[in-house]
Write a protein that holds these residues in place. Structure first.
Motif, mmCIF file in Angstrom:
data_model
loop_
_atom_site.group_PDB
_atom_site.id
_atom_site.type_symbol
_atom_site.label_atom_id
_atom_site.label_comp_id
_atom_site.label_asym_id
_atom_site.label_seq_id
_atom_site.Cartn_x
_atom_site.Cartn_y
_atom_site.Cartn_z
ATOM 1 N N ILE A 1 0.625 -1.177 0.031
ATOM 2 C CA ILE A 1 -0.166 0.071 0.098
ATOM 3 C C ILE A 1 0.940 1.117 0.063
ATOM 4 O O ILE A 1 1.903 1.313 0.873
ATOM 5 C CB ILE A 1 -0.932 0.184 1.225
ATOM 6 C CG1 ILE A 1 -1.937 -1.313 1.222
ATOM 7 C CG2 ILE A 1 -1.779 1.181 1.239
ATOM 8 C CD1 ILE A 1 -2.860 -1.348 2.484
ATOM 9 N N GLY A 2 0.624 2.124 -1.144
ATOM 10 C CA GLY A 2 1.581 3.189 -1.291
ATOM 11 C C GLY A 2 1.501 4.288 -0.165
ATOM 12 O O GLY A 2 0.802 4.479 0.809
ATOM 13 N N PHE A 3 2.451 5.081 -0.190
ATOM 14 C CA PHE A 3 2.486 6.478 0.632
ATOM 15 C C PHE A 3 1.132 7.174 0.912
ATOM 16 O O PHE A 3 1.001 7.516 1.972
ATOM 17 C CB PHE A 3 3.690 7.296 0.266
ATOM 18 C CG PHE A 3 3.911 8.677 1.121
ATOM 19 C CD1 PHE A 3 4.903 8.303 1.878
ATOM 20 C CD2 PHE A 3 3.217 9.750 1.010
ATOM 21 C CE1 PHE A 3 5.320 9.330 2.851
ATOM 22 C CE2 PHE A 3 3.669 10.631 1.972
ATOM 23 C CZ PHE A 3 4.557 10.537 2.905
ATOM 24 N N ASN A 4 0.440 7.148 -0.232
ATOM 25 C CA ASN A 4 -0.822 7.829 -0.144
ATOM 26 C C ASN A 4 -1.981 6.973 -0.425
ATOM 27 O O ASN A 4 -2.902 7.356 -0.912
ATOM 28 C CB ASN A 4 -1.111 8.957 -1.270
ATOM 29 C CG ASN A 4 -0.109 10.094 -0.504
ATOM 30 O OD1 ASN A 4 -0.236 10.599 0.407
ATOM 31 N ND2 ASN A 4 0.697 10.552 -1.750
ATOM 32 N N ASN A 5 -1.650 5.628 -0.096
ATOM 33 C CA ASN A 5 -2.799 4.471 0.233
ATOM 34 C C ASN A 5 -3.057 4.104 -1.313
ATOM 35 O O ASN A 5 -4.470 3.367 -1.200
ATOM 36 C CB ASN A 5 -4.039 5.084 1.025
ATOM 37 C CG ASN A 5 -3.745 5.412 2.363
ATOM 38 O OD1 ASN A 5 -2.926 4.793 3.143
ATOM 39 N ND2 ASN A 5 -3.971 6.422 2.801
ATOM 40 N N SER A 6 -2.365 3.952 -2.321
ATOM 41 C CA SER A 6 -2.681 3.389 -3.502
ATOM 42 C C SER A 6 -2.315 1.871 -3.258
ATOM 43 O O SER A 6 -1.665 1.605 -2.462
ATOM 44 C CB SER A 6 -1.835 4.123 -4.599
ATOM 45 O OG SER A 6 -0.621 3.824 -4.272
ATOM 46 N N TYR A 7 -3.052 1.081 -4.122
ATOM 47 C CA TYR A 7 -2.890 -0.345 -3.978
ATOM 48 C C TYR A 7 -2.006 -0.736 -5.249
ATOM 49 O O TYR A 7 -2.176 -0.523 -6.211
ATOM 50 C CB TYR A 7 -4.182 -0.995 -4.079
ATOM 51 C CG TYR A 7 -5.108 -0.903 -2.777
ATOM 52 C CD1 TYR A 7 -4.537 -0.736 -1.733
ATOM 53 C CD2 TYR A 7 -6.340 -1.222 -2.888
ATOM 54 C CE1 TYR A 7 -5.380 -0.197 -0.452
ATOM 55 C CE2 TYR A 7 -7.273 -1.300 -1.704
ATOM 56 C CZ TYR A 7 -6.607 -0.597 -0.687
ATOM 57 O OH TYR A 7 -7.300 -0.856 0.504
#
Length: 226
Positions: A54-60
């Motif tokens: 899960i990315g820094f800004n909550n991307s999958y």
């Protein structure tokens, strides 16, 4: 005397038939393990209940992997290749199944698309390619390490990303269970805010796709049969 000679001739003919069909059967068996020159399997990593990182800004990661893979699929198809996606939707597929798909379709190469991450470190960025050491092609293409190097070089050239190198990973199922040259392309670090933003854009995804396509073309040109 005549009967003995006839019997000897008959046995010789019978032996020749046995040898002929034995070699024919062996050749047929070998074909099951010889790659098709046109088949490329693209594997969007993760999916469904497995989101990946899960990315820094909550991307999958699973979504980015699928976006890039679909674009890669479309471009390679337009160039005349037979391309197979291990998944075309947001679904969970276990890694053994992914490898089985490539083996059953007799893929020339297997390319798995992923995103990278480092826990508790948002400064690291760059592209990396993982490969299975000593995986030989069955149709005189170079081995997995050469495929990894060529793809990485093109990625660095096109994206300008930092070089995180090629890494041999004999422990990963999608690499050690596939029978053809196989790599995992780590397209960038989702734990890095700037790189995550890039990976969410069409422009950067297109650069990754172009890099992989150009790298594949260069790799195929090195085939000893060409």
């Amino acid at each position: 005397m005549i009967l003995r000679r006839i019997r000897a001739i008959f046995l010789l003919i019978l032996l020749m038939f046995i040898i002929f069909f034995a070699f024919r059967g062996l050749s047929f068996f070998r074909k099951d393990f010889i790659s098709s020159k046109k088949v490329i399997v693209i594997d969007p990593g993760h999916g469904g209940k497995d989101s990946g990182t899960i990315g820094f800004n909550n991307s999958y990661e699973k979504d980015i992997n699928l976006d890039i893979s679909k674009k890669l699929y479309k471009k390679l198809k337009s160039m005349g290749y037979k391309v197979i996606l291990t998944r075309a939707t947001d679904e969970f597929i276990d890694n053994n199944t992914r490898a089985d798909i490539a083996n059953k379709k007799r893929a020339r190469v297997f390319i798995s698309i992923h995103g990278n991450a480092i826990e508790n470190n948002n400064t690291v960025n760059g592209v990396q390619v993982l490969y299975y050491p000593n995986r030989e092609s069955t149709i005189n293409d170079p081995n997995s390490d050469s495929l990894a190097e060529i793809i990485l070089d093109k990625l660095l050239e096109e994206t300008g990303a930092d070089n995180k190198g090629i890494v041999d990973r004999p422990d990963l199922i999608v690499l050690n269970q596939t029978k053809m040259p196989a790599i995992i392309v780590e397209c960038g670090f989702l734990s890095n805010e700037n790189e995550e933003k890039l990976l969410l854009t069409d422009d950067y995804q297109d650069k990754i796709v172009d890099s992989i396509v150009n790298g594949l073309e260069n790799y195929f040109e090195l085939n000893l049969d060409n």
